[in-house]
Design a protein around this motif. Structure first.
Motif, short mmCIF file in Angstrom:
data_model
loop_
_atom_site.label_atom_id
_atom_site.label_comp_id
_atom_site.label_asym_id
_atom_site.label_seq_id
_atom_site.Cartn_x
_atom_site.Cartn_y
_atom_site.Cartn_z
N TYR A 94 1.12 -1.11 -0.47
CA TYR A 94 0.08 -0.24 -0.14
C TYR A 94 0.97 1.17 -0.66
N PHE A 116 -2.97 0.28 -4.46
CA PHE A 116 -2.12 -1.27 -3.49
C PHE A 116 -1.01 -1.57 -5.05
N ASP A 167 -4.78 -8.52 3.83
CA ASP A 167 -4.85 -6.63 2.93
C ASP A 167 -2.96 -6.44 3.88
#
Length: 393
Positions: free
Chosen positions: A88, A103, A209
């Protein structure tokens, strides 16, 4: 039906500090949402890493290193034995204000996977040192973003393409998500069969993530197929992903992080693993480094809950831009940046909103009280020792 049930449960439980407030989403899952608010851009060429390294807040050089780190998977015709996790990052103005978030993903090369027969390594036709990266970006500013990137490109040998028609962005979140990071097209527990038999050109998979574990898994997948582990009864509207982020105090995209205005450190980009302080120069670095090393961030993005004087949640009454004030003095302590139902988030003065005795309300709608919630993922050093976790009416 899933969306209706989840929204009805908006008084159940969530990631907060010192208070058992629930949204219902914490008890539901796993869920998956196709992110129509995001689009996909492809970078390719020998200068790809160098180009992005000089622009973005994170250290993109990781994508130029040889594979072999971190994420291991079962090798199949379309899955590598190792893969580089996503990253990120953000592009800032020269003054250090937020412009766009990214991303970044690195597709696997043919020689990192088995060939179509599954009997040996694939062949790499050779790309003369070229690197290919994909970026998941905010669809609402896509054209502007592409124009900005091409302006910075100058003589760099990098191609920048809009591949939104070919790929879609997805997020998996909720409970019971452990063990999903190595599952993709052709992964060991992918039961689709067809993907293992025929493979595909890219070998996309779910990744943790890169911001926070509590946000689940994220990736991009070919638009003409449903990602693995996304059954019909688990796919839900993107608004539920927004609720999930609201509870954890994580903003995403230019609609939630004001373009040209937001200071990344106030939006907790350090805690979201979006900034490297070791990489060297990039656009807007000076303000970020100076503010970080000064050590005090007085305002931060905070999850909010809207209630009435009886503690009952108030739905659909508050919009972005509403001011949050101390009920007694009327002193402004922050502004709501995003709101959905009885939940929201906003940049608040941390020292003020987490005082044990403070009462907060919405300016002009004093009957609506505000709870400022400290997420569990926040580092302890972001707080003064005498601050409590929740300020409520």
């Amino acid at each position: 039906m899933l969306r209706f049930n989840l929204r009805r449960q908006l008084s159940n439980s969530s990631g907060i500090y010192h208070r058992n407030i629930h949204s219902g989403l914490e008890d539901a899952g796993p869920m998956a949402s196709k992110l129509k608010s995001r689009s996909v851009v492809r970078f390719s060429g020998p200068d790809t890493v160098k180009f992005l390294q000089g622009l973005l807040t994170n250290d993109v050089r990781r994508f130029g290193e040889s594979s072999g780190e971190k994420s291991s998977t079962v090798p199949t015709p379309n899955m590598p034995s190792v893969s580089t996790p996503p990253m990120y990052a953000a592009l800032l103005t020269p003054q250090g204000r937020f412009m766009y978030d990214f991303f970044l993903y690195s597709p696997t090369r043919p020689d990192e996977k088995l060939d179509r027969t599954g009997s040996g390594p694939g062949s790499d036709p050779g790309r003369d040192g070229s690197v290919e990266l994909f970026a998941d970006v905010d669809v609402s500013v896509l054209d502007e973003l592409l124009e900005t990137l091409k302006k910075y490109r100058l003589r760099s040998k990098v191609d920048i393409e809009n591949v939104a028609e070919e790929f879609s962005c997805w997020q998996r979140y909720g409970r019971n998500l452990s063990g999903s990071s190595s599952v993709g097209w052709g992964g060991g527990v992918d039961r689709a069969g067809e993907s293992t038999a025929s493979g595909n050109k890219y070998g996309w998979q779910w990744y943790e993530d890169p911001r926070l574990d509590c946000l689940g898994y994220r990736s991009i997948f070919p638009s003409d197929a449903t990602p693995p582990l996304v059954e019909a009864d688990k796919e839900t509207d993107e608004s539920n992903y927004l609720l999930w982020r609201l509870e954890h105090g994580v903003a995403e995209g230019s609609a939630e992080i004001p373009k040209g205005e937001a200071i990344p450190l106030e939006y907790n980009f350090v805690g979201l693993n979006a900034i490297s302080f070791d990489k060297g120069c990039y656009v807007g670095q000076e303000l970020i480094a100076r503010t970080h090393h000064r050590g005090v961030i007085r305002k931060r993005l905070v999850p909010l809950r809207f209630i009435d004087s009886n503690g009952k949640e108030v739905n659909e009454k508050i919009a972005a831009g509403a001011e949050v004030v101390e009920s007694g003095s009327g002193k402004k302590v922050g502004t709501v940046s995003t709101a959905l139902g009885s939940r929201g988030m906003g940049v608040m003065r941390v020292e003020e909103v987490f005082k044990a005795s403070v009462e907060l309300s919405v300016s002009g709608s004093e009957e609506v009280k505000v709870e400022a919630i400290r997420p569990r993922w926040w580092p302890a050093e972001w707080f003064q020792q005498n601050q409590s976790g929740v300020a409520s009416a």
